[in-house]
Motif scaffolding. Structure first.
Motif, PDB file in Angstrom:
ATOM      1  N   LYS A 134      42.023  24.697  40.992  1.00 51.16           N
ATOM      2  CA  LYS A 134      42.943  23.639  40.565  1.00 51.16           C
ATOM      3  C   LYS A 134      42.422  22.825  39.385  1.00 51.16           C
ATOM      4  O   LYS A 134      43.195  22.137  38.718  1.00 51.16           O
ATOM      5  CB  LYS A 134      43.246  22.694  41.737  1.00 51.16           C
ATOM      6  CG  LYS A 134      44.116  23.296  42.802  1.00 51.16           C
ATOM      7  CD  LYS A 134      44.427  22.234  43.851  1.00 51.16           C
ATOM      8  CE  LYS A 134      44.258  22.747  45.243  1.00 51.16           C
ATOM      9  NZ  LYS A 134      44.406  21.696  46.255  1.00 51.16           N
ATOM     10  N   LEU A 135      41.119  22.904  39.109  1.00 52.78           N
ATOM     11  CA  LEU A 135      40.544  22.176  37.976  1.00 52.78           C
ATOM     12  C   LEU A 135      40.938  22.795  36.636  1.00 52.78           C
ATOM     13  O   LEU A 135      40.787  22.157  35.599  1.00 52.78           O
ATOM     14  CB  LEU A 135      39.016  22.119  38.095  1.00 52.78           C
ATOM     15  CG  LEU A 135      38.465  21.350  39.290  1.00 52.78           C
ATOM     16  CD1 LEU A 135      36.950  21.503  39.368  1.00 52.78           C
ATOM     17  CD2 LEU A 135      38.865  19.881  39.221  1.00 52.78           C
ATOM     18  N   ILE A 147      40.687  35.292  43.584  1.00 49.29           N
ATOM     19  CA  ILE A 147      41.442  34.550  44.598  1.00 49.29           C
ATOM     20  C   ILE A 147      42.735  35.278  44.944  1.00 49.29           C
ATOM     21  O   ILE A 147      43.136  35.323  46.100  1.00 49.29           O
ATOM     22  CB  ILE A 147      41.677  33.091  44.151  1.00 49.29           C
ATOM     23  CG1 ILE A 147      40.345  32.341  44.249  1.00 49.29           C
ATOM     24  CG2 ILE A 147      42.753  32.419  44.988  1.00 49.29           C
ATOM     25  CD1 ILE A 147      40.399  30.881  43.974  1.00 49.29           C
ATOM     26  N   GLU A 148      43.368  35.869  43.947  1.00 43.38           N
ATOM     27  CA  GLU A 148      44.570  36.660  44.242  1.00 43.38           C
ATOM     28  C   GLU A 148      44.236  37.817  45.187  1.00 43.38           C
ATOM     29  O   GLU A 148      44.982  38.082  46.141  1.00 43.38           O
ATOM     30  CB  GLU A 148      45.193  37.187  42.941  1.00 43.38           C
ATOM     31  CG  GLU A 148      45.845  36.085  42.134  1.00 43.38           C
ATOM     32  CD  GLU A 148      46.307  36.521  40.746  1.00 43.38           C
ATOM     33  OE1 GLU A 148      47.270  35.911  40.251  1.00 43.38           O
ATOM     34  OE2 GLU A 148      45.695  37.451  40.166  1.00 43.38           O
ATOM     35  N   ALA A 149      43.112  38.465  44.960  1.00 44.99           N
ATOM     36  CA  ALA A 149      42.695  39.572  45.833  1.00 44.99           C
ATOM     37  C   ALA A 149      42.338  39.073  47.227  1.00 44.99           C
ATOM     38  O   ALA A 149      42.698  39.700  48.236  1.00 44.99           O
ATOM     39  CB  ALA A 149      41.502  40.309  45.217  1.00 44.99           C
ATOM     40  N   ASP A 165      48.545  28.063  48.062  1.00 41.06           N
ATOM     41  CA  ASP A 165      48.871  26.722  47.543  1.00 41.06           C
ATOM     42  C   ASP A 165      48.170  26.466  46.203  1.00 41.06           C
ATOM     43  O   ASP A 165      48.772  25.930  45.277  1.00 41.06           O
ATOM     44  CB  ASP A 165      48.485  25.640  48.556  1.00 41.06           C
ATOM     45  CG  ASP A 165      49.396  25.605  49.770  1.00 41.06           C
ATOM     46  OD1 ASP A 165      50.450  26.282  49.761  1.00 41.06           O
ATOM     47  OD2 ASP A 165      49.044  24.912  50.746  1.00 41.06           O
ATOM     48  N   ALA A 166      46.910  26.866  46.124  1.00 44.19           N
ATOM     49  CA  ALA A 166      46.167  26.675  44.866  1.00 44.19           C
ATOM     50  C   ALA A 166      46.746  27.543  43.755  1.00 44.19           C
ATOM     51  O   ALA A 166      46.884  27.088  42.609  1.00 44.19           O
ATOM     52  CB  ALA A 166      44.696  27.001  45.078  1.00 44.19           C
ATOM     53  N   LEU A 167      47.100  28.778  44.079  1.00 45.88           N
ATOM     54  CA  LEU A 167      47.673  29.678  43.084  1.00 45.88           C
ATOM     55  C   LEU A 167      48.983  29.128  42.535  1.00 45.88           C
ATOM     56  O   LEU A 167      49.248  29.202  41.330  1.00 45.88           O
ATOM     57  CB  LEU A 167      47.879  31.081  43.672  1.00 45.88           C
ATOM     58  CG  LEU A 167      46.584  31.862  43.918  1.00 45.88           C
ATOM     59  CD1 LEU A 167      46.858  33.094  44.769  1.00 45.88           C
ATOM     60  CD2 LEU A 167      45.912  32.234  42.603  1.00 45.88           C
ATOM     61  N   LYS A 168      49.813  28.538  43.412  1.00 42.59           N
ATOM     62  CA  LYS A 168      51.078  27.927  42.961  1.00 42.59           C
ATOM     63  C   LYS A 168      50.819  26.816  41.970  1.00 42.59           C
ATOM     64  O   LYS A 168      51.509  26.695  40.949  1.00 42.59           O
ATOM     65  CB  LYS A 168      51.862  27.362  44.162  1.00 42.59           C
ATOM     66  CG  LYS A 168      52.589  28.385  44.966  1.00 42.59           C
ATOM     67  CD  LYS A 168      53.337  27.699  46.088  1.00 42.59           C
ATOM     68  CE  LYS A 168      53.685  28.692  47.167  1.00 42.59           C
ATOM     69  NZ  LYS A 168      54.185  28.039  48.384  1.00 42.59           N
TER      70      LYS A 168
END
Length: 172
Positions: A134-135, A147-149, A165-168
């Motif tokens: 998120k940074l 993170i997607e994996a 949530d972070a990916l969004k």
């Protein structure tokens, strides 16, 4: 009362030890370096309680953490004790925004723990990785595909939700 006295007093329950030490940190009655030196010499259960107190304190006031804290919790990600791993990851998640240029050292330990068999270790690692993502720093070039994996492979909904949530937020 000292840290040692808190740990020796068998009438003080574990959560009360965490709150007492955590409040000392927040109120600047105890410096983080003093806690880290004490924690390093303790058996794993007491070290984990020290880490939990640090997590409690950094959740209330992330600015109490300095580079020594970041280095300590980064190293602690490699410990065998699951509770030490997850509390360390939670501290990293709590303080990440204050160390955006120094988080590259935390990634290997967090990514390794993201594949841990323990759900709580994975959840805490996901929390820290999500906070770092998120940074929106240069780390995201490497971190985003990872993170997607992880989100794709994750079977626990609570852990998966941390990633999604972070990916969004990052893809907005």
């Amino acid at each position: 009362m000292t840290i040692e006295q808190v740990f020796r007093d068998k009438t003080i329950k574990a959560k009360a030890k965490v709150a007492t030490i955590g409040d000392w940190l927040v109120n600047k009655e105890l410096h983080t370096d003093e806690l880290l030196v004490y924690a390093e010499k303790q058996k794993v259960s007491d070290k984990a309680t020290c880490m939990e107190a640090l997590e409690y304190a950094t959740k209330k006031d992330p600015t109490i953490a300095d580079e020594n804290v970041l280095s300590f919790v980064t190293t602690a990600l490699k410990e065998d004790e699951p509770r030490v791993k997850w509390e360390s990851a939670r501290v990293i998640g709590n303080i990440a925004k204050h160390f955006p240029d120094q988080l590259y050292k935390t990634l290997p330990g967090l990514l390794l723990n993201a594949a841990n068999t323990g759900t709580v270790v994975r959840w805490a690692s996901a929390y820290a990785l999500a906070e770092i993502l998120k940074l929106k720093t240069d780390l995201n070039k490497k971190l985003l595909p990872g993170i997607e994996a992880l989100a794709e492979k994750e079977t626990d909904n609570g852990v998966k939700k941390k990633y999604l949530d972070a990916l969004k937020k990052v893809k907005k």
